[in-house]
Design a protein around this motif. Sequence first.
Motif, PDB file in Angstrom:
ATOM      1  N   GLU A 169       2.431   3.667  -3.353  1.00 46.65           N
ATOM      2  CA  GLU A 169       1.349   3.348  -2.414  1.00 46.65           C
ATOM      3  C   GLU A 169       1.794   2.305  -1.390  1.00 46.65           C
ATOM      4  O   GLU A 169       1.452   2.393  -0.213  1.00 46.65           O
ATOM      5  CB  GLU A 169       0.143   2.825  -3.190  1.00 46.65           C
ATOM      6  CG  GLU A 169      -1.039   2.451  -2.331  1.00 46.65           C
ATOM      7  CD  GLU A 169      -2.172   1.874  -3.159  1.00 46.65           C
ATOM      8  OE1 GLU A 169      -2.745   0.861  -2.733  1.00 46.65           O
ATOM      9  OE2 GLU A 169      -2.470   2.431  -4.236  1.00 46.65           O
ATOM     10  N   LYS A 170       2.569   1.327  -1.844  1.00 52.13           N
ATOM     11  CA  LYS A 170       3.049   0.264  -0.950  1.00 52.13           C
ATOM     12  C   LYS A 170       4.313   0.669  -0.194  1.00 52.13           C
ATOM     13  O   LYS A 170       4.847  -0.121   0.586  1.00 52.13           O
ATOM     14  CB  LYS A 170       3.321  -1.023  -1.740  1.00 52.13           C
ATOM     15  CG  LYS A 170       2.124  -1.585  -2.451  1.00 52.13           C
ATOM     16  CD  LYS A 170       1.115  -2.113  -1.476  1.00 52.13           C
ATOM     17  CE  LYS A 170      -0.054  -2.741  -2.213  1.00 52.13           C
ATOM     18  NZ  LYS A 170      -1.110  -3.132  -1.293  1.00 52.13           N
ATOM     19  N   THR A 184      10.765  -6.347  -5.392  1.00 56.87           N
ATOM     20  CA  THR A 184      10.298  -5.133  -6.066  1.00 56.87           C
ATOM     21  C   THR A 184      10.651  -5.190  -7.548  1.00 56.87           C
ATOM     22  O   THR A 184       9.816  -4.880  -8.407  1.00 56.87           O
ATOM     23  CB  THR A 184      10.924  -3.877  -5.421  1.00 56.87           C
ATOM     24  OG1 THR A 184      10.550  -3.830  -4.045  1.00 56.87           O
ATOM     25  CG2 THR A 184      10.483  -2.605  -6.125  1.00 56.87           C
ATOM     26  N   THR A 206      10.641   6.429  -1.114  1.00 56.51           N
ATOM     27  CA  THR A 206       9.433   5.619  -1.329  1.00 56.51           C
ATOM     28  C   THR A 206       8.488   6.255  -2.340  1.00 56.51           C
ATOM     29  O   THR A 206       7.359   5.803  -2.500  1.00 56.51           O
ATOM     30  CB  THR A 206       8.688   5.367  -0.001  1.00 56.51           C
ATOM     31  OG1 THR A 206       8.388   6.629   0.599  1.00 56.51           O
ATOM     32  CG2 THR A 206       9.516   4.505   0.943  1.00 56.51           C
ATOM     33  N   ILE A 258       1.746   2.108  -7.711  1.00 58.15           N
ATOM     34  CA  ILE A 258       1.598   0.973  -6.796  1.00 58.15           C
ATOM     35  C   ILE A 258       2.789   0.903  -5.844  1.00 58.15           C
ATOM     36  O   ILE A 258       2.616   0.717  -4.631  1.00 58.15           O
ATOM     37  CB  ILE A 258       1.443  -0.349  -7.583  1.00 58.15           C
ATOM     38  CG1 ILE A 258       0.102  -0.374  -8.321  1.00 58.15           C
ATOM     39  CG2 ILE A 258       1.579  -1.563  -6.653  1.00 58.15           C
ATOM     40  CD1 ILE A 258      -0.014  -1.489  -9.357  1.00 58.15           C
ATOM     41  N   LEU A 259       3.994   1.059  -6.384  1.00 56.26           N
ATOM     42  CA  LEU A 259       5.190   1.005  -5.544  1.00 56.26           C
ATOM     43  C   LEU A 259       5.190   2.141  -4.515  1.00 56.26           C
ATOM     44  O   LEU A 259       5.584   1.936  -3.362  1.00 56.26           O
ATOM     45  CB  LEU A 259       6.448   1.060  -6.405  1.00 56.26           C
ATOM     46  CG  LEU A 259       6.676  -0.159  -7.304  1.00 56.26           C
ATOM     47  CD1 LEU A 259       7.829   0.102  -8.268  1.00 56.26           C
ATOM     48  CD2 LEU A 259       6.932  -1.409  -6.481  1.00 56.26           C
ATOM     49  N   ARG A 288       7.360   0.979  -1.179  1.00 57.24           N
ATOM     50  CA  ARG A 288       8.522   0.147  -1.494  1.00 57.24           C
ATOM     51  C   ARG A 288       9.732   1.064  -1.698  1.00 57.24           C
ATOM     52  O   ARG A 288       9.678   1.980  -2.518  1.00 57.24           O
ATOM     53  CB  ARG A 288       8.291  -0.698  -2.746  1.00 57.24           C
ATOM     54  CG  ARG A 288       7.215  -1.744  -2.623  1.00 57.24           C
ATOM     55  CD  ARG A 288       7.514  -2.778  -1.573  1.00 57.24           C
ATOM     56  NE  ARG A 288       8.725  -3.530  -1.906  1.00 57.24           N
ATOM     57  CZ  ARG A 288       9.197  -4.525  -1.182  1.00 57.24           C
ATOM     58  NH1 ARG A 288       8.591  -4.892  -0.075  1.00 57.24           N
ATOM     59  NH2 ARG A 288      10.282  -5.151  -1.545  1.00 57.24           N
TER      60      ARG A 288
END
Length: 175
Positions: A61-62, A38, A71, A58-59, A64
């Motif tokens: 959405e994923k 990450t 998250t 993005i993080l 992470r």
Amino acid sequence: ILSYDQRISTGQYPVSDLLGYRHTEDGQLIIQEDEATTVRFIFLAYLVGYSLGEIADILTEKARPTLKGNTVWNAAMVKNIMQNERRWGHLEARKSIVIDHKSEKVTKNNNTRDSAYDPEHHEGIVTYEIAKAVHMVAASGRSLKGGIHDLHVIEEGALKGFICVCHAWSGMNTQ
């Protein structure tokens, strides 16, 4: 305060866990590969032109996780990761100090108390060169939006055959 001063003077820096690292009992920082992925993504995504907010999206959405398992990311969290010197293997001890323990008031340490900076203290998740490049891009106030897919070969002129790396140069007349 005196205990902290003593530890700094003997090179026993109090370190805490952070995303990408866990600390051992003797104060060593050990890379946690899943989390380090990450951290590397954050640095490299910024270098190829993503904004802090886009990286956070993005993080999120994923899904992470942060160090605490959250998250949901935001731009400030991404920026803090890119600014922390421990991510490239350096360690700065006592960046801030507690002014008032009752109110928990903390301020930046402007040489009020002993501090230490230890380059190459531990293995970095990213190289110093990557971190420096990220900081140069951030300091320039310019985005590298478009990133490496804007590379192209110069077709004519004195630089014929060379590859244009900076997308801002792509419109330059090479003759």
